[in-house]
Motif scaffolding. Structure first.
Motif, PDB file in Angstrom:
ATOM      1  N   ASP A  21       0.787  -1.156   0.096  1.00 34.31           N
ATOM      2  CA  ASP A  21      -0.006  -0.052  -0.036  1.00 34.31           C
ATOM      3  C   ASP A  21       0.955   1.027   0.053  1.00 34.31           C
ATOM      4  O   ASP A  21       0.466   2.240  -0.556  1.00 34.31           O
ATOM      5  CB  ASP A  21      -0.804  -0.087   1.015  1.00 34.31           C
ATOM      6  N   ILE A  22       1.940   1.444   0.506  1.00 35.43           N
ATOM      7  CA  ILE A  22       2.924   2.458   0.707  1.00 35.43           C
ATOM      8  C   ILE A  22       3.398   2.659  -0.668  1.00 35.43           C
ATOM      9  O   ILE A  22       3.584   3.784  -1.168  1.00 35.43           O
ATOM     10  CB  ILE A  22       4.107   2.039   1.800  1.00 35.43           C
ATOM     11  N   LEU A  25       0.889   4.262  -2.744  1.00 38.34           N
ATOM     12  CA  LEU A  25       0.798   5.573  -2.378  1.00 38.34           C
ATOM     13  C   LEU A  25       1.708   6.584  -3.111  1.00 38.34           C
ATOM     14  O   LEU A  25       1.304   7.571  -3.338  1.00 38.34           O
ATOM     15  CB  LEU A  25       0.788   5.703  -0.582  1.00 38.34           C
ATOM     16  N   ALA A  28       0.598   6.737  -6.649  1.00 36.60           N
ATOM     17  CA  ALA A  28      -0.447   7.808  -6.727  1.00 36.60           C
ATOM     18  C   ALA A  28      -0.228   9.071  -6.552  1.00 36.60           C
ATOM     19  O   ALA A  28      -0.777   9.912  -6.926  1.00 36.60           O
ATOM     20  CB  ALA A  28      -1.584   7.257  -5.732  1.00 36.60           C
ATOM     21  N   THR A  29       0.700   9.409  -5.579  1.00 38.12           N
ATOM     22  CA  THR A  29       1.099  10.617  -5.250  1.00 38.12           C
ATOM     23  C   THR A  29       1.688  11.583  -6.307  1.00 38.12           C
ATOM     24  O   THR A  29       1.409  13.010  -6.531  1.00 38.12           O
ATOM     25  CB  THR A  29       1.862  10.912  -3.801  1.00 38.12           C
ATOM     26  N   GLU A  36      -8.174   9.822  -4.673  1.00 40.37           N
ATOM     27  CA  GLU A  36      -7.432   8.601  -4.743  1.00 40.37           C
ATOM     28  C   GLU A  36      -6.186   8.590  -3.625  1.00 40.37           C
ATOM     29  O   GLU A  36      -6.044   7.484  -3.078  1.00 40.37           O
ATOM     30  CB  GLU A  36      -7.106   8.111  -6.014  1.00 40.37           C
ATOM     31  N   VAL A  37      -5.600   9.401  -3.424  1.00 36.96           N
ATOM     32  CA  VAL A  37      -4.528   9.588  -2.520  1.00 36.96           C
ATOM     33  C   VAL A  37      -5.215   9.448  -0.876  1.00 36.96           C
ATOM     34  O   VAL A  37      -4.523   8.857  -0.181  1.00 36.96           O
ATOM     35  CB  VAL A  37      -3.743  10.691  -2.580  1.00 36.96           C
ATOM     36  N   LYS A  38      -6.130  10.303  -0.619  1.00 35.16           N
ATOM     37  CA  LYS A  38      -6.478  10.183   0.552  1.00 35.16           C
ATOM     38  C   LYS A  38      -7.318   8.847   0.717  1.00 35.16           C
ATOM     39  O   LYS A  38      -7.283   8.175   1.998  1.00 35.16           O
ATOM     40  CB  LYS A  38      -7.956  11.250   0.615  1.00 35.16           C
ATOM     41  N   LEU A  40      -6.210   5.910  -0.397  1.00 33.14           N
ATOM     42  CA  LEU A  40      -4.951   5.084  -0.090  1.00 33.14           C
ATOM     43  C   LEU A  40      -4.480   5.110   1.396  1.00 33.14           C
ATOM     44  O   LEU A  40      -3.981   4.298   2.068  1.00 33.14           O
ATOM     45  CB  LEU A  40      -3.846   5.121  -1.204  1.00 33.14           C
ATOM     46  N   ARG A  41      -4.345   6.463   1.662  1.00 32.01           N
ATOM     47  CA  ARG A  41      -4.003   6.573   3.210  1.00 32.01           C
ATOM     48  C   ARG A  41      -4.853   6.215   4.121  1.00 32.01           C
ATOM     49  O   ARG A  41      -4.397   5.835   5.152  1.00 32.01           O
ATOM     50  CB  ARG A  41      -3.774   8.436   3.042  1.00 32.01           C
ATOM     51  N   ILE A  44      -4.178   2.562   4.247  1.00 27.87           N
ATOM     52  CA  ILE A  44      -2.827   2.255   5.004  1.00 27.87           C
ATOM     53  C   ILE A  44      -2.594   2.412   6.327  1.00 27.87           C
ATOM     54  O   ILE A  44      -2.545   1.538   7.219  1.00 27.87           O
ATOM     55  CB  ILE A  44      -1.750   3.001   4.497  1.00 27.87           C
TER      56      ILE A  44
END
Length: 102
Positions: A21-22, A25, A28-29, A36-38, A40-41, A44
């Motif tokens: 996941d990291i 992320l 994705a960033t 989408e970033v939110k 994933l965060r 995680i």
């Protein structure tokens, strides 16, 4: 398979998922939209919380087993002190012989 082995494998699996996941992320960033970033965060964070809880459970179980083993050893030594001294002497002699061979 023992409970401790299963717990270790599950913990390792959870950490691999967190690392995946990291990695996602990080990708994705640089390439994706903010929503989408939110997401994933948040995923995680959930996985990290779960992994931390499981790690603490495994740690608590290991500490409890060590305490149980220490108690059992203490009880044995108090019940049979001469046998404990004999075992300790035999182990010391064996280690001395092995170290002396080097």
């Amino acid at each position: 398979m023992s409970d401790a082995t299963q717990a270790k494998e599950k913990l390792a699996s959870d950490f691999r998922a967190v690392m995946d996941d990291i990695d996602a992320l990080m990708t994705a960033t640089t390439n994706k939209a903010d929503g989408e970033v939110k997401a994933l965060r948040a995923r995680i964070q959930d996985r990290l919380s779960g992994a931390k809880e499981k790690f603490l459970d495994v740690q608590h179980e290991a500490v409890q087993r060590a305490k149980d083993a220490a108690t059992a050893t203490d009880d044995y030594v108090h019940a049979k002190p001469w046998q404990a001294i004999g075992v300790a002497a035999a182990v010391g002699l064996a280690l001395g012989v092995l170290i002396g061979r080097r």
